[in-house]
Design an enzyme around this catalytic site. Structure first.
Site, PDB file in Angstrom:
ATOM      1  CD  GLU A   1      -2.800  -1.211  -0.005  1.00 53.68           C
ATOM      2  OE1 GLU A   1      -3.015  -0.162  -0.640  1.00 53.68           O
ATOM      3  OE2 GLU A   1      -3.254  -2.311  -0.343  1.00 53.68           O
TER       4      GLU A   1
ATOM      5  CG  ASP B   1       2.208  -7.631  -5.430  1.00 53.33           C
ATOM      6  OD1 ASP B   1       1.596  -7.206  -4.427  1.00 53.33           O
ATOM      7  OD2 ASP B   1       1.673  -8.311  -6.321  1.00 53.33           O
TER       8      ASP B   1
END
Length: 766
Positions: A602, A667
């Site tokens: 995030e 990621d």
């Protein structure tokens, strides 16, 4: 022997963590792993090879993973709570229980029949059944009038639903401290809670711009919408389209007939055959109308090139009307005033008075085209057909919340289309999910632990701080960023806000009641309860238009997800993400490998191919230098090529490396940041104990094992096909890609150069 004795006596015993959290984590990891696979050949198979065997996919699910498993358990927890006595709890919590009770009372729902919907239709200005049916054969279509705009306004303010016109209030892309009016094609096509178990995607929350691309689909209530997710093989497209059209027409015909039989005059001159013919003709014409509207939206949909969103045009309502009138006349239609009247009608229920000379409206170019063409289309369509379209759109979203007969009709239609992936759970979980969606904060109050503030939250805040420091360090090492861009990046990292667990005010009963002010719930009126809650939320949203944006929670604490809100530069981590299987795993290495990589994901979103467009204040403004942008774009090509090479043999397709670019960057960055944060954490706090059964692995190996386990899951071919249309890579590639690019992983697991998990070419941005 004396020397050996002294050495043995001075050797410190190995510390092993024997807490229930460590034992549970050890068991989960051991049972999921396939130790016959080599970690340097296929780390996903090594960590998750036996997961499907130990976690058999229930027939009711087309995909099953840790996220789905956790969300199902959350709904079960909510259900169990709502079945208990709540008389001593705050009013909103008692209302949540009453909402659940009304939802569960199917006997009353069946007894009331269609009356609740008929009452709503009357308040909206719609008939009990479409005039198009002409039951009494005395309708003169040439003189029939239907004020579609007035009805569409009523639908918006009473149901919070977009029909023909999309409207909302969003944070201003270029000034995140204020709100803007936004118009375009319909967004909230179903404001009611989903009565199905839907997989929650782990995705950053974007802004109005991407909302215009990723159309909001709540319950997939419209059987026509299946055209958006099916037809993966071109050669089957025509056959599938014909099947969808046939099933949908039958569904709408049956839906209409139920209402005709309920309210039509008993002295109708039509025979049953004639009535059925009229009804099916109506269903056919609705289908064609709906296809036309769908094409208007799709043909004018927004491109996905991120840089194009730097300039979202804004217009006065008069400019929009002038443009619309021109297009309507060019298409030989009759122009009529729409947009000012619409906005006046919507804001009529609020405390806000619009200033049409100064209150600009944000509309993307494709949406402006849609609005004008939609008006031109309606100007030439018979009023009775427009009424039919609006009537069906409204009735079908309410139908799922009424009688068993209507629910079965809807379910049967979906099954006829082969949509078994749209699982309908037991009624108790449906209702628990609905309550959670409508009164999420009230439910969260009930299950939140006050100890969270001084036990869990401080740990998460430390983790987040370490993650931000790790990213700042990685940015400092990035040679492709110039100094000015690095400085701006540091500032954005520093100002990045975090919302952890649940709002600080949640456990204050008085503030909770203020939050749900104006809501009334009755244990005997389920549909009316939902509408009442929607109306309160709509009015609250309209009233905030003149109030500055102070930031807000992107989701309820009970959602298994995490969010990066670009326009507020904020990370939101709901309460249930701070529990097993994502956190509280016994060892810091496991927590950082699971939840830590999610948080890192995030955080990195703020600087990926989309996040880089938003500055430290969440404003959609350029803040990277041109040279840095060019270098960034060059480096992203490596990710596009890498992920595009991933092949899914079950369906003979490849991953779309361009579409999944932003998530892949997040990621990769998340893993690197989480590992750096773990190292800093262990340096400050000392080495951690060993995990039982895994004494041969060090903390960093456990970190990667935990990360791989996070993405364990199983899916059918149909879901794999659907996954390849998503902006996330399938789960096995989310694990594989981030580790193949990580030199630390290769070193820690002793993967030789050139092995599958240690390729010579590694893609790195941060």
């Amino acid at each position: 022997m004396t020397v050996l004795y002294v050495k043995q006596k001075n050797r410190k015993p190995i510390r092993i963590c024997l807490s229930k959290e460590c034992l549970r984590s050890a068991a989960n990891l051991a049972l999921s792993m396939n130790t016959k696979a080599h970690p340097c050949e296929d780390f996903y198979q090594y960590t998750c090879g036996n997961w499907a065997k130990e976690h058999p996919r229930p027939d009711i699910f087309q995909s099953y993973d840790w996220f789905r498993d956790k969300q199902t358990k959350v709904y079960a927890t909510v259900r169990d709570f709502l079945n208990r006595n709540t008389s001593d709890l705050p009013r909103p919590v008692k209302q949540a229980k009453d909402l659940y009770t009304a939802c569960m009372d199917t006997e009353t729902l069946d007894k009331r029949g269609l009356k609740p919907i008929l009452k709503v239709l009357e308040s909206l200005g719609l008939p009990a059944y479409p005039t198009y049916i002409n039951v009494t054969e005395d309708t003169d279509y040439s003189t029939y009038s239907f004020d579609w705009l007035e009805v569409v306004i009523n639908i918006k303010i009473q149901l919070g639903m977009d029909v023909l016109i999309g409207f909302d209030i969003f944070t201003d892309p270029k000034n995140s401290s204020i709100y803007k009016l936004v118009m375009g094609s319909p967004e909230t096509t179903n404001p009611f809670p989903s009565m199905r178990h839907e997989k929650k995607r782990h995705i950053g929350q974007r802004n109005l711009v991407t909302n215009k691309i990723e159309r909001y689909k709540n319950d997939n209530i419209n059987v026509e919408d299946t055209k958006n997710v099916k037809n993966f093989d071109n050669e089957e497209k025509k056959e599938d389209d014909e099947k969808i059209a046939h099933v949908s027409k039958l569904y709408y015909a049956e839906l209409i007939k139920l209402f005709v039989l309920e309210d039509a005059p008993k002295d109708s001159n039509l025979s049953e055959l004639q009535l059925d013919q009229n009804i099916f003709l109506a269903a056919n014409d609705y289908h064609n109308f709906n296809d036309d509207m769908y094409e208007l939206e799709v043909n004018n949909d927004t491109s996905s090139e991120d840089d194009e969103y730097l300039d979202v045009p804004e217009y006065t309502v008069y400019e929009i009307q002038e443009h619309t009138d021109m297009i309507v006349k060019d298409n030989n239609g009759t122009a009529s005033p729409i947009w000012k009247r619409y906005l006046e009608g919507v804001f009529n229920i609020s405390n806000v008075k619009l200033d049409f000379k100064n209150d600009k409206i944000l509309i993307s170019d494709p949406d402006l085209v849609y609005m004008a063409l939609m008006a031109a289309y309606l100007s030439k369509v018979s009023p009775v057909l427009i009424e039919l379209y609006v009537w069906i759109k409204v009735v079908e979203v309410m139908a799922a919340h009424t009688t068993t007969e209507l629910r079965i009709l809807f379910q049967r239609s979906y099954e006829a289309l082969g949509n078994h992936d749209l699982y309908t759970p037991p009624r108790s979980q449906q209702c628990a999910s609905a309550v959670n969606e409508m009164l999420g904060m009230a439910v969260s109050y009930a299950i939140a632990d006050p100890r969270f503030f001084y036990i869990t939250k401080p740990k998460i805040e430390v983790m987040l701080s370490e993650m931000k420091n790790a990213l700042a360090h990685l940015v400092g090492q990035a040679k492709w960023m110039d100094d000015d861009t690095k400085l701006a990046t540091y500032q954005k990292i520093i100002q990045m806000k975090t919302l952890v667990g649940f709002p600080d005010w949640l456990l204050d009963a008085e503030k909770l009641e203020k939050y749900y002010e104006g809501i009334e719930v009755n244990t005997k009126t389920h549909l009316e309860n939902l509408i009442n809650i929607i109306q309160a939320k709509i009015k609250k949203a309209l009233n905030k238009f003149r109030i500055g944006n102070n930031g807000s929670w992107a989701t309820d604490p009970t959602e298994v997800n995490a969010y990066h809100t670009f326009q507020e530069n904020t990370i939101t981590v709901p309460l249930v993400m701070l529990q097993h299987p994502f956190f509280d795993l016994g060892l810091d290495s496991l927590n950082y490998g699971s939840l830590g990589t999610v948080l890192g994901h995030e955080i990195t979103h703020g600087f990926d191919n989309f996040g880089r467009l938003f500055d430290k204040n969440g404003n959609l403004l350029p803040w990277w230098s041109n040279d840095t942008i060019n270098s960034f774009v060059n480096k992203t090509q490596c990710f596009i090529d890498q992920y595009s090479s991933y092949y899914v043999p079950e369906i003979d397709q490849h991953v779309d490396g361009k579409k999944t670019l932003g998530e892949n960057i997040a990621d990769n960055g998340g893993v690197r940041e989480a590992l750096a944060a773990l190292r800093e954490h262990l340096r400050k706090n000392g080495p951690e104990p060993k995990l039982p059964g895994f004494e041969h692995l060090n903390s960093e190996q456990l970190f990667f094992l935990s990360f791989g386990n996070l993405w364990c899951g199983v899916s059918t071919k149909e879901i794999l096909k659907a996954d390849l249309t998503d902006e996330h890579s399938p789960q096995q590639f989310r694990a594989r890609g981030a580790l193949q690019n990580n030199a630390d992983f290769a070193k820690i697991w002793n993967c030789p150069p050139g092995s599958p998990m240690n390729p010579s070419n590694k893609c790195i941005i941060f």
